[in-house]
Design an enzyme around this catalytic site. Structure first.
Site, PDB file in Angstrom:
ATOM      1  N   CYS A  66       8.927   1.422  -3.385  1.00  0.00           N
ATOM      2  CA  CYS A  66       8.283   1.702  -2.092  1.00  0.00           C
ATOM      3  C   CYS A  66       9.168   1.252  -0.921  1.00  0.00           C
ATOM      4  O   CYS A  66       9.751   0.173  -0.937  1.00  0.00           O
ATOM      5  CB  CYS A  66       6.926   1.011  -2.028  1.00  0.00           C
ATOM      6  SG  CYS A  66       6.042   1.369  -0.509  1.00  0.00           S
ATOM      7  N   CYS A  70       6.385  -4.967   2.669  1.00  0.00           N
ATOM      8  CA  CYS A  70       5.270  -5.919   2.541  1.00  0.00           C
ATOM      9  C   CYS A  70       5.741  -7.147   1.737  1.00  0.00           C
ATOM     10  O   CYS A  70       6.198  -7.006   0.592  1.00  0.00           O
ATOM     11  CB  CYS A  70       4.095  -5.252   1.847  1.00  0.00           C
ATOM     12  SG  CYS A  70       3.653  -3.661   2.594  1.00  0.00           S
ATOM     13  N   CYS A  73       4.553  -7.894  -1.894  1.00  0.00           N
ATOM     14  CA  CYS A  73       4.446  -6.814  -2.886  1.00  0.00           C
ATOM     15  C   CYS A  73       5.673  -6.662  -3.781  1.00  0.00           C
ATOM     16  O   CYS A  73       6.789  -6.437  -3.306  1.00  0.00           O
ATOM     17  CB  CYS A  73       4.165  -5.495  -2.178  1.00  0.00           C
ATOM     18  SG  CYS A  73       3.846  -4.162  -3.361  1.00  0.00           S
ATOM     19  N   CYS A 110      -9.761   3.671  -9.630  1.00  0.00           N
ATOM     20  CA  CYS A 110      -8.880   3.585  -8.454  1.00  0.00           C
ATOM     21  C   CYS A 110      -7.450   3.846  -8.886  1.00  0.00           C
ATOM     22  O   CYS A 110      -6.970   3.233  -9.841  1.00  0.00           O
ATOM     23  CB  CYS A 110      -8.950   2.189  -7.834  1.00  0.00           C
ATOM     24  SG  CYS A 110     -10.619   1.610  -7.570  1.00  0.00           S
ATOM     25  N   CYS A 142     -11.142   6.623  -6.316  1.00  0.00           N
ATOM     26  CA  CYS A 142     -10.526   5.991  -5.147  1.00  0.00           C
ATOM     27  C   CYS A 142      -9.010   6.168  -5.256  1.00  0.00           C
ATOM     28  O   CYS A 142      -8.460   6.097  -6.350  1.00  0.00           O
ATOM     29  CB  CYS A 142     -10.889   4.512  -5.099  1.00  0.00           C
ATOM     30  SG  CYS A 142     -10.120   3.645  -3.713  1.00  0.00           S
ATOM     31  N   CYS A 202     -12.232   1.881   1.894  1.00  0.00           N
ATOM     32  CA  CYS A 202     -12.094   0.620   1.168  1.00  0.00           C
ATOM     33  C   CYS A 202     -11.000  -0.142   1.899  1.00  0.00           C
ATOM     34  O   CYS A 202      -9.844   0.282   1.887  1.00  0.00           O
ATOM     35  CB  CYS A 202     -11.700   0.902  -0.278  1.00  0.00           C
ATOM     36  SG  CYS A 202     -11.266  -0.593  -1.188  1.00  0.00           S
ATOM     37  N   ARG A 274     -15.475  -6.791  -2.710  1.00  0.00           N
ATOM     38  CA  ARG A 274     -14.850  -6.793  -4.043  1.00  0.00           C
ATOM     39  C   ARG A 274     -13.955  -8.006  -4.224  1.00  0.00           C
ATOM     40  O   ARG A 274     -13.022  -8.224  -3.445  1.00  0.00           O
ATOM     41  CB  ARG A 274     -14.055  -5.496  -4.255  1.00  0.00           C
ATOM     42  CG  ARG A 274     -13.461  -5.388  -5.664  1.00  0.00           C
ATOM     43  CD  ARG A 274     -12.949  -3.981  -5.957  1.00  0.00           C
ATOM     44  NE  ARG A 274     -13.989  -3.003  -5.737  1.00  0.00           N
ATOM     45  CZ  ARG A 274     -13.918  -2.022  -4.836  1.00  0.00           C
ATOM     46  NH1 ARG A 274     -12.847  -1.856  -4.120  1.00  0.00           N
ATOM     47  NH2 ARG A 274     -14.927  -1.198  -4.681  1.00  0.00           N
TER      48      ARG A 274
HETATM   49  N1  SAM Z   1       1.147   1.591  -0.951  1.00  0.00           N
HETATM   50  C1  SAM Z   1      -0.219   1.664  -0.657  1.00  0.00           C
HETATM   51  C2  SAM Z   1      -0.617   0.787   0.502  1.00  0.00           C
HETATM   52  O1  SAM Z   1       0.011  -0.239   0.748  1.00  0.00           O
HETATM   53  O2  SAM Z   1      -1.606   1.143   1.171  1.00  0.00           O
HETATM   54  C3  SAM Z   1      -1.106   1.373  -1.840  1.00  0.00           C
HETATM   55  C4  SAM Z   1      -0.804   0.278  -2.840  1.00  0.00           C
HETATM   56  S1  SAM Z   1      -0.792  -1.385  -2.251  1.00  0.00           S
HETATM   57  C5  SAM Z   1      -0.144  -2.207  -3.652  1.00  0.00           C
HETATM   58  C6  SAM Z   1      -2.502  -1.869  -2.155  1.00  0.00           C
HETATM   59  C7  SAM Z   1      -2.839  -3.277  -1.742  1.00  0.00           C
HETATM   60  O3  SAM Z   1      -2.642  -4.177  -2.809  1.00  0.00           O
HETATM   61  C8  SAM Z   1      -2.082  -3.903  -0.603  1.00  0.00           C
HETATM   62  O4  SAM Z   1      -2.487  -3.460   0.641  1.00  0.00           O
HETATM   63  C9  SAM Z   1      -2.401  -5.387  -0.802  1.00  0.00           C
HETATM   64  O5  SAM Z   1      -3.550  -5.748  -0.076  1.00  0.00           O
HETATM   65  C10 SAM Z   1      -2.654  -5.493  -2.301  1.00  0.00           C
HETATM   66  N2  SAM Z   1      -1.592  -6.291  -2.949  1.00  0.00           N
HETATM   67  C11 SAM Z   1      -0.353  -5.869  -3.270  1.00  0.00           C
HETATM   68  N3  SAM Z   1       0.362  -6.854  -3.835  1.00  0.00           N
HETATM   69  C12 SAM Z   1      -0.440  -7.945  -3.874  1.00  0.00           C
HETATM   70  C13 SAM Z   1      -0.262  -9.290  -4.337  1.00  0.00           C
HETATM   71  N4  SAM Z   1       0.884  -9.696  -4.838  1.00  0.00           N
HETATM   72  N5  SAM Z   1      -1.303 -10.134  -4.240  1.00  0.00           N
HETATM   73  C14 SAM Z   1      -2.485  -9.701  -3.705  1.00  0.00           C
HETATM   74  N6  SAM Z   1      -2.704  -8.456  -3.252  1.00  0.00           N
HETATM   75  C15 SAM Z   1      -1.693  -7.589  -3.322  1.00  0.00           C
HETATM   76 FE1  SF4 Z   2       4.498  -0.270  -0.623  1.00  0.00          FE
HETATM   77 FE2  SF4 Z   2       3.558  -2.416  -1.835  1.00  0.00          FE
HETATM   78 FE3  SF4 Z   2       3.468  -2.258   0.817  1.00  0.00          FE
HETATM   79 FE4  SF4 Z   2       1.872  -0.641  -0.676  1.00  0.00          FE
HETATM   80  S1  SF4 Z   2       1.764  -2.858  -0.540  1.00  0.00           S
HETATM   81  S2  SF4 Z   2       3.090  -0.082   1.104  1.00  0.00           S
HETATM   82  S3  SF4 Z   2       3.217  -0.331  -2.455  1.00  0.00           S
HETATM   83  S4  SF4 Z   2       5.325  -2.330  -0.445  1.00  0.00           S
END
Ligand code: SAM
Ligand code: SF4
Ligand code: DTB
Length: 330
Positions: A66, A70, A73, A110, A142, A202, A274
């Site tokens: 990606c 973030c 992530c 989801c 979802c 959500c 949730r």
């Molecule tokens: N890329 C899309 C987005 O960011 O909208 C969808 C997938 S993203 C992984 C979905 C959510 O997972 C993120 O917004 C975050 O809140 C949660 N998430 C991701 N990594 C995480 C982590 N290490 N611990 C807790 N929540 C996490």
């Molecule tokens: Fe990409 Fe992870 Fe951020 Fe979702 S949370 S936008 S998968 S980097």
């Protein structure tokens, strides 16, 4: 009339507010725990007297690679976690997973795509087929796949999508410490597009990323002043993954999750709150406190997107020990 019936008839008396102030929310978060739990319980029992818990299973359809940065992530190309860019799963294996989730008792399926935004083409057409297929299996569907256009939102709605997950993650004030490649405002605009297409929202966030209590209150304020409130509010505890800038963060104190859940319940009485990532770090008793305080949904299945989640069997035991109601229809 039983006591439970009496509680459910109180539902109309609940005041659903969209004008919560930061000060009020922080006061709730910082109440003596017993008082906070009592207030949350009053709301929770009024709206959900049987403690019905929705089970949502998660599948990563597109993992890794990606472009967003973030900080939490493992799927970001900016982080050096051990998650590689994988090809998209095909429609049939995804629907097989959805059938298995249904057979295990899930209510919602989801699906996640590690994308900055949805692009038109083969992968989007496959996403639409997955949504249609999941609905035909008899599950709520979802999708979480980043930003989208009005037309894409409309096509997802037409395919029968129940909910779109797009989290705010943290407060607007703390946001730039966590993500720099997409603005907070862009997130709000995505939510608006989803809502306008008639898809439920959500939307929640993560705690344990070094934020202050005021940041938590500020995140909750944005959620609780959306009108209508998001239908689902995932509360995640950071899963600190090696290779991410947040790998060294201390696990959150389980009682902080209890406080966050309880406050979300008071602010957004009718939303599904949730209990999301981080349940493995919580322990049985803290999870049960969260269910009592207002959590009425969990992610159900052995994995989240790239990290693990409690085993199905352990969750069945937990839910049964807690005495909550689950829609097992198998
Ligand atoms: N890329 C899309 C987005 O960011 O909208 C969808 C997938 S993203 C992984 C979905 C959510 O997972 C993120 O917004 C975050 O809140 C949660 N998430 C991701 N990594 C995480 C982590 N290490 N611990 C807790 N929540 C996490
Ligand atoms: Fe990409 Fe992870 Fe951020 Fe979702 S949370 S936008 S998968 S980097
Ligand atoms: C949400 O709020 N949490 C889920 C779901 N929505 C998509 C994702 C949690 C991901 C945890 C880290 C991982 O497994 O990669």
């Amino acid at each position: 009339m039983t006591l439970l019936d009496k509680k459910s008839s109180d539902v109309e008396l609940l005041d659903v507010r969209h004008d919560w102030t930061l000060h009020e929310i922080q006061e709730l978060l910082e109440l003596p725990l017993m008082e906070l739990l009592w207030q949350a319980q009053l709301v929770h029992r009024a709206v959900n007297p049987s403690y019905n818990v929705q089970l949502a299973s998660l599948l990563s359809v597109k993992t890794g690679g990606c472009e967003e940065d973030c900080a939490y992530c493992p799927q970001s190309i900016h982080n050096s976690s051990d998650v590689s860019n994988q090809p998209n799963l095909d429609v049939d294996p995804v629907l097989e997973k959805a059938k298995a989730a249904k057979a295990a008792g899930a209510d919602r399926f989801c699906m996640g795509w590690a994308w900055r935004e949805i692009r038109n083409g083969e992968a989007f057409e496959a996403m639409l087929s997955m949504v249609r297929g999941v609905r035909e299996i008899g599950l709520e569907a979802c999708v979480t796949a980043g930003m989208l256009t009005d037309e894409q939102a409309f096509r997802l709605a037409e395919a029968g999508l129940t909910a779109y997950n797009h989290n705010l993650d943290t407060s607007p004030e703390n946001y730039e410490q966590i993500i720099t490649t997409r603005t907070f405002q862009e997130r709000l605009e995505t939510l608006h597009r989803v809502r306008s297409a008639g898809i439920t929202i959500c939307c929640g966030g993560i705690i344990g990323m070094g934020e202050s209590i005021t940041d938590r209150a500020s995140l909750l304020k944005i959620l609780a002043t959306l009108n209508p409130h998001p239908e689902s509010v995932p509360i995640n505890a950071l899963v600190p993954v090696e290779g991410t800038p947040l790998e060294q963060c201390q696990s959150v104190d389980p009682l902080e999750m209890v406080r966050m859940v309880a406050t979300a319940r008071i602010l957004m009485p009718y939303s599904r709150v949730r209990l999301s990532a981080g349940r493995e770090q919580l322990g049985r008793e803290a999870q049960i406190l969260c269910l009592q305080a207002g959590a009425d949904s969990i992610f159900y299945g052995d994995s989240l997107l790239t990290t693990s989640n409690p085993e199905i069997e352990a969750d069945r035991q937990l839910l049964s020990q807690a005495g909550v109601q689950v829609n097992w229809d198998f």
